[in-house]
Design a protein around this motif. Structure first.
Motif, PDB file in Angstrom:
ATOM      1  N   ALA A  98       0.835  -1.200   0.000  1.00  0.00           N
ATOM      2  CA  ALA A  98       0.000   0.000   0.000  1.00  0.00           C
ATOM      3  C   ALA A  98       0.870   1.250   0.000  1.00  0.00           C
ATOM      4  O   ALA A  98       0.578   2.229  -0.702  1.00  0.00           O
ATOM      5  N   MET A  99       1.944   1.232   0.795  1.00  0.00           N
ATOM      6  CA  MET A  99       2.861   2.368   0.827  1.00  0.00           C
ATOM      7  C   MET A  99       3.461   2.612  -0.555  1.00  0.00           C
ATOM      8  O   MET A  99       3.528   3.755  -1.028  1.00  0.00           O
ATOM      9  N   PHE A 100       3.890   1.541  -1.219  1.00  0.00           N
ATOM     10  CA  PHE A 100       4.495   1.678  -2.544  1.00  0.00           C
ATOM     11  C   PHE A 100       3.488   2.195  -3.564  1.00  0.00           C
ATOM     12  O   PHE A 100       3.765   3.132  -4.318  1.00  0.00           O
ATOM     13  N   PHE A 101       2.298   1.583  -3.618  1.00  0.00           N
ATOM     14  CA  PHE A 101       1.326   1.954  -4.643  1.00  0.00           C
ATOM     15  C   PHE A 101       0.862   3.409  -4.482  1.00  0.00           C
ATOM     16  O   PHE A 101       0.570   4.075  -5.478  1.00  0.00           O
ATOM     17  N   LEU A 102       0.779   3.900  -3.244  1.00  0.00           N
ATOM     18  CA  LEU A 102       0.340   5.277  -3.037  1.00  0.00           C
ATOM     19  C   LEU A 102       1.477   6.287  -3.223  1.00  0.00           C
ATOM     20  O   LEU A 102       1.249   7.423  -3.632  1.00  0.00           O
ATOM     21  N   ALA A 103       2.706   5.889  -2.916  1.00  0.00           N
ATOM     22  CA  ALA A 103       3.847   6.799  -3.083  1.00  0.00           C
ATOM     23  C   ALA A 103       4.363   6.805  -4.520  1.00  0.00           C
ATOM     24  O   ALA A 103       4.886   7.813  -4.985  1.00  0.00           O
ATOM     25  N   TYR A 104       4.240   5.682  -5.216  1.00  0.00           N
ATOM     26  CA  TYR A 104       4.779   5.537  -6.570  1.00  0.00           C
ATOM     27  C   TYR A 104       3.693   5.064  -7.539  1.00  0.00           C
ATOM     28  O   TYR A 104       3.867   4.082  -8.253  1.00  0.00           O
ATOM     29  N   PRO A 105       2.558   5.726  -7.609  1.00  0.00           N
ATOM     30  CA  PRO A 105       1.443   5.198  -8.409  1.00  0.00           C
ATOM     31  C   PRO A 105       1.759   5.055  -9.893  1.00  0.00           C
ATOM     32  O   PRO A 105       1.345   4.076 -10.522  1.00  0.00           O
ATOM     33  N   LEU A 106       2.490   6.020 -10.448  1.00  0.00           N
ATOM     34  CA  LEU A 106       2.734   5.962 -11.882  1.00  0.00           C
ATOM     35  C   LEU A 106       3.695   4.843 -12.272  1.00  0.00           C
ATOM     36  O   LEU A 106       3.789   4.489 -13.454  1.00  0.00           O
ATOM     37  N   HIS A 107       4.383   4.266 -11.293  1.00  0.00           N
ATOM     38  CA  HIS A 107       5.210   3.096 -11.588  1.00  0.00           C
ATOM     39  C   HIS A 107       4.343   1.923 -12.063  1.00  0.00           C
ATOM     40  O   HIS A 107       4.837   1.018 -12.747  1.00  0.00           O
ATOM     41  N   LEU A 108       3.067   1.942 -11.685  1.00  0.00           N
ATOM     42  CA  LEU A 108       2.169   0.869 -12.108  1.00  0.00           C
ATOM     43  C   LEU A 108       1.908   0.883 -13.606  1.00  0.00           C
ATOM     44  O   LEU A 108       1.380  -0.096 -14.155  1.00  0.00           O
ATOM     45  N   LEU A 109       2.286   1.963 -14.290  1.00  0.00           N
ATOM     46  CA  LEU A 109       2.157   1.969 -15.747  1.00  0.00           C
ATOM     47  C   LEU A 109       3.085   0.930 -16.382  1.00  0.00           C
ATOM     48  O   LEU A 109       2.853   0.516 -17.523  1.00  0.00           O
ATOM     49  N   GLY A 110       4.101   0.520 -15.639  1.00  0.00           N
ATOM     50  CA  GLY A 110       4.935  -0.583 -16.119  1.00  0.00           C
ATOM     51  C   GLY A 110       4.134  -1.870 -16.221  1.00  0.00           C
ATOM     52  O   GLY A 110       4.319  -2.665 -17.159  1.00  0.00           O
ATOM     53  N   VAL A 111       3.239  -2.097 -15.251  1.00  0.00           N
ATOM     54  CA  VAL A 111       2.347  -3.262 -15.320  1.00  0.00           C
ATOM     55  C   VAL A 111       1.406  -3.118 -16.513  1.00  0.00           C
ATOM     56  O   VAL A 111       1.132  -4.097 -17.235  1.00  0.00           O
ATOM     57  N   THR A 112       0.925  -1.902 -16.740  1.00  0.00           N
ATOM     58  CA  THR A 112       0.047  -1.648 -17.885  1.00  0.00           C
ATOM     59  C   THR A 112       0.742  -1.996 -19.197  1.00  0.00           C
ATOM     60  O   THR A 112       0.173  -2.665 -20.076  1.00  0.00           O
TER      61      THR A 112
END
Length: 381
Positions: free
Chosen positions: A32-46
């Motif tokens: 949760a800490m990672f996803f909220l602090a680094y949300p745009l990193h999830l575009l790598g999953v996209t």
């Protein structure tokens, strides 16, 4: 198939934790800490889901293709939901944000430790503990330039000076000397000792103003989390006999104070925190019991009760998704400062968790830098 399943699971977990962040001490805390602090990193999953989905489509693998479509959509939601909220909030406040800055700092975490070559002893406590701070001097600063006394976080039981070094470097670049303070931690129960150590450091800095070329009338304070609480408490209780410095130093009026997600009313925070026992255990170690057991001490160490017309200008930054410090902690302080007629700013950042400035390029951190730069006494010119 295996990769598609994994991507779909990661994306689903990300959406869940962004929508309903679990409290500290529960499974999923770090995610949760990672996803909220680094949300745009999830575009790598996209992106990975898109590539894998096209591969599955080419091979007519319908189940993996469907799973990749799910992962793509969910990861986009998890990445863009908090980010667009923060972007919209910044635009309303006329604060510029940069995707380029986010990308340039994508693999940089604002983490550090004490630096022995910068370390000075600022006092000796009654129990014999040598109290240390690290001195970060600005280059080419003019005489009588301002300074910032930095107070680290860690729930009063952990942490160390130098743990957020990018703030020190950034302030140095703008002409501020930074004195990054270490203080005694619980256990054992510390009570007034921690703020006493911070006041000792503040007095030491003022006493050495000529040595470092700083203006003793323009010393500000800044702290994160428990450090924000201690910075507020030290700044608001100047000269209060109930909270003395832990060494023989003069009282030092503070020019301004920056509170980054620090609690302001401890008994209320104990009862309403989103992280339950994780926070309460730390507070019991720090204060020697619960609010029911130590009501006077909880009140004594709550900055809210020291607000009056003499309080220094105050800037508060707190995330609306903070899992440790509830939003009402900032609202209560803001209302008290309003009533006292004290200049202040309170910014409640959407889609933002506790410790957001660990991502130095993050949108919330960019916002915080803009507001702090505008708020602190000018260093040059």
């Amino acid at each position: 198939m295996i990769l598609a399943v994994l991507l779909a699971v990661v994306a689903a977990v990300a959406v869940f934790l962004v929508a309903r962040p679990v409290g500290y001490g529960n499974p999923g805390t770090s995610l949760a800490m990672f996803f909220l602090a680094y949300p745009l990193h999830l575009l790598g999953v996209t992106l990975l889901a898109l590539v894998l989905g096209l591969l599955a489509w080419r091979h007519r693998s319908r189940v993996p293709m469907a799973l990749c479509a799910v992962a793509l959509v969910l990861s986009l939601i998890a990445a863009l939901w908090p980010s667009t909220d923060m972007w919209r909030y910044a635009r309303q406040a006329n604060v510029p944000l940069s995707l380029g800055t986010y990308a340039a700092n994508a693999f940089r975490a604002n983490l550090g430790e004490p630096q022995p070559d910068r370390t000075r002893t600022y006092g000796t406590a009654s129990d014999g503990t040598e109290l240390k701070l690290d001195v970060w001097q600005a280059e080419n600063a003019p005489d009588n330039h301002p300074a910032v006394v930095m107070v680290h976080g860690g729930a009063w039981v952990k942490g160390t000076r130098g743990m957020a070094p990018d703030w020190n470097r950034w302030l140095n670049e703008r002409g501020y000397d930074v004195f990054d303070v270490g203080y005694r931690l619980a256990p054992p129960m510390r009570g007034k000792q921690e703020v006493g150590d911070v006041k000792c450091a503040l007095g030491w800095v003022a006493s050495h103003a000529a040595e470092y070329g700083i203006d003793p009338q323009r010393i500000s304070m800044m702290g994160q989390s428990a450090g924000g609480n201690l910075a507020l408490l030290a700044a608001y209780s100047t000269g209060d006999y109930r909270l003395p410095a832990s060494c023989d130093v003069p009282d030092v009026p503070v020019a301004s104070v920056v509170n980054m997600y620090g609690p302001t009313e401890l008994a209320r925070g104990y009862r309403t925190t989103g992280s339950g026992e994780s926070v309460r255990e730390a507070m019991r170690k720090y204060l020697g019991g619960s609010p029911d057991e130590r009501p006077d001490l909880y009140r004594l160490l709550s900055p809210l009760y020291y607000v009056d017309e003499e309080a220094p200008p105050t800037l508060t930054l707190l995330g609306r998704r903070d899992r440790l410090v509830p939003v009402d902690q900032a609202k209560l302080l803001g209302a008290a400062l309003d009533d006292a007629g004290v200049r202040h700013e309170t910014w409640l950042l959407p889609g933002t968790d506790h410790g957001f400035d660990s991502n130095w390029g993050g949108l919330a951190t960019q916002f915080a830098r803009d507001r702090i730069a505008d708020f602190l006494p000018p260093a040059r010119g």
